[in-house]
Design an enzyme around this catalytic site. Structure first.
Site, PDB file in Angstrom:
ATOM      1  N   ASP A 201     -10.433 -28.758 -24.594  1.00  0.00           N
ATOM      2  CA  ASP A 201      -9.837 -29.330 -26.499  1.00  0.00           C
ATOM      3  C   ASP A 201     -10.615 -30.049 -27.246  1.00  0.00           C
ATOM      4  O   ASP A 201     -11.440 -30.848 -26.858  1.00  0.00           O
ATOM      5  CB  ASP A 201      -8.054 -30.717 -26.390  1.00  0.00           C
ATOM      6  CG  ASP A 201      -7.571 -29.421 -25.337  1.00  0.00           C
ATOM      7  OD1 ASP A 201      -6.771 -28.949 -26.032  1.00  0.00           O
ATOM      8  OD2 ASP A 201      -7.434 -30.104 -24.065  1.00  0.00           O
TER       9      ASP A 201
ATOM     10  N   HIS B 226      -4.152 -26.677 -30.512  1.00  0.00           N
ATOM     11  CA  HIS B 226      -2.933 -27.204 -30.624  1.00  0.00           C
ATOM     12  C   HIS B 226      -2.777 -28.476 -30.655  1.00  0.00           C
ATOM     13  O   HIS B 226      -1.645 -29.215 -31.245  1.00  0.00           O
ATOM     14  CB  HIS B 226      -2.762 -26.454 -29.551  1.00  0.00           C
ATOM     15  CG  HIS B 226      -3.038 -26.360 -27.976  1.00  0.00           C
ATOM     16  ND1 HIS B 226      -4.038 -25.777 -27.437  1.00  0.00           N
ATOM     17  CD2 HIS B 226      -3.202 -28.075 -27.366  1.00  0.00           C
ATOM     18  CE1 HIS B 226      -4.206 -25.830 -26.438  1.00  0.00           C
ATOM     19  NE2 HIS B 226      -4.158 -27.193 -26.362  1.00  0.00           N
TER      20      HIS B 226
ATOM     21  N   HIS C   8     -11.626 -26.327 -20.022  1.00  0.00           N
ATOM     22  CA  HIS C   8     -10.141 -26.569 -21.097  1.00  0.00           C
ATOM     23  C   HIS C   8     -10.662 -26.994 -22.080  1.00  0.00           C
ATOM     24  O   HIS C   8     -10.461 -28.264 -21.838  1.00  0.00           O
ATOM     25  CB  HIS C   8      -8.438 -26.613 -20.117  1.00  0.00           C
ATOM     26  CG  HIS C   8      -8.132 -26.527 -21.779  1.00  0.00           C
ATOM     27  ND1 HIS C   8      -7.911 -25.782 -23.264  1.00  0.00           N
ATOM     28  CD2 HIS C   8      -6.881 -26.811 -22.111  1.00  0.00           C
ATOM     29  CE1 HIS C   8      -7.496 -25.759 -23.343  1.00  0.00           C
ATOM     30  NE2 HIS C   8      -6.868 -26.886 -23.544  1.00  0.00           N
TER      31      HIS C   8
ATOM     32  N   ASP D 248      -2.453 -23.354 -22.683  1.00  0.00           N
ATOM     33  CA  ASP D 248      -1.873 -24.424 -22.823  1.00  0.00           C
ATOM     34  C   ASP D 248      -1.895 -24.247 -23.833  1.00  0.00           C
ATOM     35  O   ASP D 248      -0.714 -25.169 -24.293  1.00  0.00           O
ATOM     36  CB  ASP D 248      -3.538 -26.044 -22.692  1.00  0.00           C
ATOM     37  CG  ASP D 248      -2.468 -26.606 -22.529  1.00  0.00           C
ATOM     38  OD1 ASP D 248      -1.231 -26.843 -22.589  1.00  0.00           O
ATOM     39  OD2 ASP D 248      -3.239 -27.979 -23.038  1.00  0.00           O
TER      40      ASP D 248
END
Length: 903
Positions: free
Chosen positions: A16, A352, A14, A126
């Site tokens: 980010d 996010h 994941h 997420d």
């Protein structure tokens, strides 16, 4: 006979792009991951696949450093070993606009198309809650399944998950249904997206590992297919997965362990699903939890970012794109490449941890630069397209003398609109090439500003005001010559442009006159504003009473400010349980008339408010010990500082309610500031603008909720109403609100000051205190009945959208002085966008139905050859014909119409 269990292990990381490290530092590790992955595919055929986190931007990020690797990447993608898409970025769902969510999917699919394969999974690993229309959006894009980690089951600190007594689905598989009835298979990461992380190869360790992991997955699985996500945040590739799975298969012969991917996993799960699954309807917002880890307060972290985002989104989707279509219809080029660049740059701020404001300061400093790039690009597109259109308008047809000054006012809102226009106009300019620059200012200042009359194209006089702005420097940048500096005598013209075309323009003219047409006032006395719709009375404490002249309903004590401490973090608000909020209810304000005319009038309300300067020293100790926010007890210091606030309340001649702009000089830390709107409406629910939806939400949480706050996300507005009347608060980039108490008070957050990131460690974020000047803008709209039935939602949407007014000259042209390029009619429908399709020159116009009733849509454009219904990814799904009238739009449906202008 019980089927053999099958464990699907999906390798992923994941990613980010920016969070606890800035983008470039995270990219350094991404390049390492991708290099390792490509080497692994080249050398080890048994390493089957890797899921590239559902976002195609990672390809751009990697190839910016390793451009020579593109063909190798493409090879493995086409072999379905690297799985990409469908999104461009993993954006926050609630803090980005409806159209931004669509463009994210469109551009992700287009990027994937270049590589030859796409993973058709609605991937939300997420995302901090998900809007209710996601299943409809996914279905329209041909995607039948979604995966997500939040919104149904409690997810807490450091991404730990826990059970709730009544969490929404007993299974990790469920039906997820939009308000319109569209549904997809929802797959909850019930044990998070790291439940198969770092799988041991050693038999002893592997036995213990899989004993627990098999129990955890079987607890929620509705089939014999068990999902294991082999990775986590920024997780390096586990290169020995083949060996780990070999060990697992030897240890557990009754389980088949396979290196899988989402396409295979979903296909097999769908074939094995039980007849009945739980159906989850609408938003995924963690309502059946204790409420401490919903992360909703990211909606108020670093509000300045949300405000910049609102400006950029609005300029692109509601101004630059429609203006570009107008110009294209008149023969100019559509700036597709620039719009793509602007949208992609904007969406780099939409993950996010970025738009939520929950990263370290370095991240958000870079975001500000990106926002500025987007705004500058959008403004250049808008200016150029407006000038191109103005140059084609036959301003000479009205028959005015050469000295008349045409002002072309564009309306790109999609609604017929009354607007107060404020435009700086050059009434005379002298180029440096014609006179020495040292002489020009005096030459222009010697001249009196003439009296002007403002008329429309039918020569009707329009009330207006003129303000002399003196002499100002300017310059032209011709397409065929060197820059041309000048000085100009300028005036500011303010007037009301009424009933502007839905998607088009109207031309007004300034001409010299002997009369003054600027009289009148909306100021009824020294404290009262009034127009045909409302009356606004200002009180000594700076609050105001609003009377709706249509319903007779009065709303009192609006605009009182509330201040509390905030000992939470960028993710979560927390105030000590024993603290009583401070308010301005008993604080006397300084109140002055700022502007007064028949077009608009305004008061300025000044507060100097002594509030605690910060929290005490105990708060620093709590943060360093990583005390979880619900357990913090630090209180505010006794030392105070002045919070200076200027509130400008403006009423325009045809406005449905007052507009308010607040400027705050914040010198305090660790606090939250809200503005309160008591409605005294008796109701247990309210309505909020969300993604392609005016969603109904309860005023009070479920019984499992323990958090004293019950904050929510909003887009353009929040509204409270009963059958007779209601109050809607529209906003610009203020995404957090709460409904309070027996008075059904709408509380909108306008500032939140915090000091740390707040996840898995201690990351100080001093810039998240938002010290210095901050601002907030909102509009108060009273109405009859609900926000949708009354049409107040259109006024709230229009509040978001600026006017574009261009000055031109008297000249001949092929375009009329007034034009409506596209007109439409649809009871209770909301206009969303007008643009050219990405891969063809068809015009795409999108609406949505915010109501529970069918609506008939009719569209007309003189340029259209034939119409068709499209899905959100601009594919024809049904021919309409040469006329587009009486089109049925179902309740809550997102409805896109395409039309061709060329054979």
């Amino acid at each position: 006979m019980t089927e053999k269990r099958k464990a699907h292990i999906i390798s992923h990381s994941h990613w980010d792009r920016e969070w606890y490290l800035p983008f470039e530092k995270h990219r350094f590790y991404l390049v390492k991951l991708m290099d390792t992955l490509l080497e692994l595919f080249a050398d080890h055929s048994e390493f089957r696949s890797f899921h590239l986190d559902g976002q195609t931007i990672l390809l751009e990020d990697y190839l910016a450093i390793r451009p020579h690797k593109k063909e190798e990447l493409k090879k493995y993608i086409q072999e379905e070993r690297i799985h990409i898409g469908p999104w461009y970025v993993l954006q926050d769902a609630f803090l980005t606009s409806s159209e931004a969510n669509i463009r994210n999917l469109q551009y992700g699919l287009l990027d994937a198309k270049e590589y030859g394969q796409v993973s058709k999974i609605g991937y939300f690993p997420d995302t901090f809650g998900i809007y209710g229309q996601a299943p409809q959006i996914l279905k329209q894009a041909g995607i039948g399944a979604a995966t997500f980690g939040r919104g149904v089951k409690p997810t807490g600190f450091n991404n730990t998950v826990s059970d709730a007594v009544n969490f929404e689905s007993p299974f990790s598989e469920l039906n997820w249904e939009s308000p319109d009835g569209s549904s997809v298979l929802g797959i909850l990461f019930a044990n998070w997206y790291s439940n198969g992380n770092e799988i041991p190869t050693d038999p002893n360790r592997a036995k213990d590992f899989w004993k627990q992991k098999l129990e955890d997955a079987e607890k929620y699985a509705s089939t014999h297919h068990l999902l294991y996500m082999n990775g986590c945040d920024h997780q390096p590739v586990q290169t020995d997965i083949p060996e780990a799975l070999k060990t697992a298969n030897e240890l557990y012969p009754d389980v088949e362990f396979v290196h899988s991917n989402f396409d295979e996993y979903v296909q097999e799960v769908q074939q094995a699903l039980p007849e009945k699954l739980q159906t989850i309807k609408g938003e995924l917002r963690n309502q059946r939890t204790d409420g401490w880890s919903t992360l909703v307060n990211t909606a108020s972290a670093r509000i300045y970012l949300k405000q910049m985002n609102q400006v950029c989104q609005t300029l692109l989707e509601k101004v630059a794109e429609p203006l570009s279509v107008f110009a294209h219809l008149l023969g100019d080029e559509y700036p597709r490449d620039y719009l793509l660049y602007a949208w992609k740059t904007l969406m780099q701020n939409h993950p996010h941890d970025s738009i939520c404001g929950c990263s370290v300061d370095d991240v958000h400093q870079e975001m500000v630069t990106r926002f500025k790039k987007v705004q500058q690009t959008a403004e250049m597109i808008m200016t150029e397209k407006a000038k191109q259109i103005a140059s084609r308008i036959n301003t000479a047809e009205v028959g005015l003398p050469e000295g008349a000054i045409p002002l072309v006012v564009f309306n790109t809102s999609g609604n017929k609109r009354d607007m107060v226009i404020e435009k700086e106009v050059e009434i005379e300019k002298v180029y440096f090439s014609r006179m020495h620059f040292s002489e020009i200012r005096a030459h222009l200042l010697e001249k009196e500003v003439p009296n002007f009359t403002l008329i429309d194209s039918m020569k009707n006089e329009i009330p207006h005001t003129i303000e002399d702005l003196g002499v100002q420097f300017g310059y032209d940048l011709p397409d065929d010559a060197f820059r041309q500096p000048y000085f100009a005598r300028k005036v500011k013209v303010v007037f009301s442009a009424e009933q502007l075309p839905q998607l088009g323009y109207q031309t007004y003219f300034l001409t010299e006159s002997l009369t003054d047409n600027s009289g009148g006032s909306l100021l009824k006395d020294e404290r009262t504003l009034e127009n045909q719709f409302v009356q606004v009375m200002i009180h000594d404490n700076g609050s105001y009473t609003l009377k709706d002249k249509q319903t007779g309903r009065t709303y009192d004590k609006l605009g009182i400010y509330e201040n509390t401490s905030d000992i939470g973090n960028e993710y979560m608000f927390k105030k000590p349980a024993s603290e009583t909020p401070l308010t301005t209810e008993n604080l006397r304000a300084e109140i002055n008339v700022l502007e007064d005319s028949s077009i608009r009038s305004s008061f300025e309300i000044k507060h100097v408010w002594e509030i605690p300067k910060e929290t005490g020293s105990a708060f620093e100790e709590e943060k360093h010990r990583l005390v979880w926010h619900p357990e913090r007890n630090a209180t505010r210091s006794n030392e105070t500082t002045a919070l200076e606030m200027s509130t400008i309340v403006t009423l325009e001649t045809n406005a449905r309610g007052p507009k308010v702009k607040v400027t705050m000089n914040n010198q305090a830390k660790d606090h939250r500031l809200r503005v309160l709107f008591p409605t005294n409406v008796v109701t247990d629910h309210h309505f909020t603008d969300s993604i392609f939806e005016v969603v109904e939400r309860p005023n009070h949480p479920e019984i499992e909720w323990e958090n004293p706050s019950f904050d929510h996300h909003q887009q353009a507005f929040v509204s409270v109403s009963d059958e007779q009347a209601g109050l809607t608060i529209a906003n610009k980039g203020l995404n957090e609100y709460e409904i309070l108490g027996k008075e059904t008070t709408i509380a909108v957050t306008i500032l939140r000051s915090v000091s740390e990131l707040g996840d898995w460690g201690y990351f100080p974020t001093p810039e998240a205190q938002c010290l210095g000047e901050n601002h907030a803008e909102f509009m108060i709209i009273p109405h009859q009945g609900s926000v949708t039935d009354s049409g107040a939602y259109k006024a709230a949407y229009d509040f978001q959208i600026p006017d574009v007014t261009i000055q031109t000259d008297i000249h001949s042209g092929t375009a009329p002085v007034s034009c409506e390029f596209v007109s439409w009619d649809g009871d209770q429908l909301a206009f969303s966008s007008m643009k050219l399709a990405e891969e063809k020159d068809d015009i795409m116009v999108r609406y949505f139905n915010p109501s529970a009733a069918d609506s008939l849509l009719s569209i007309q454009s003189k340029d259209a050859l034939h119409y068709y219904q499209s899905n959100i990814i601009e594919e024809c799904i049904g021919k309409i014909g040469k006329q587009a009238s009486g089109l049925m739009v179902k309740p809550f449906e997102i409805f896109t119409v395409g039309f061709s202008i060329e054979e």
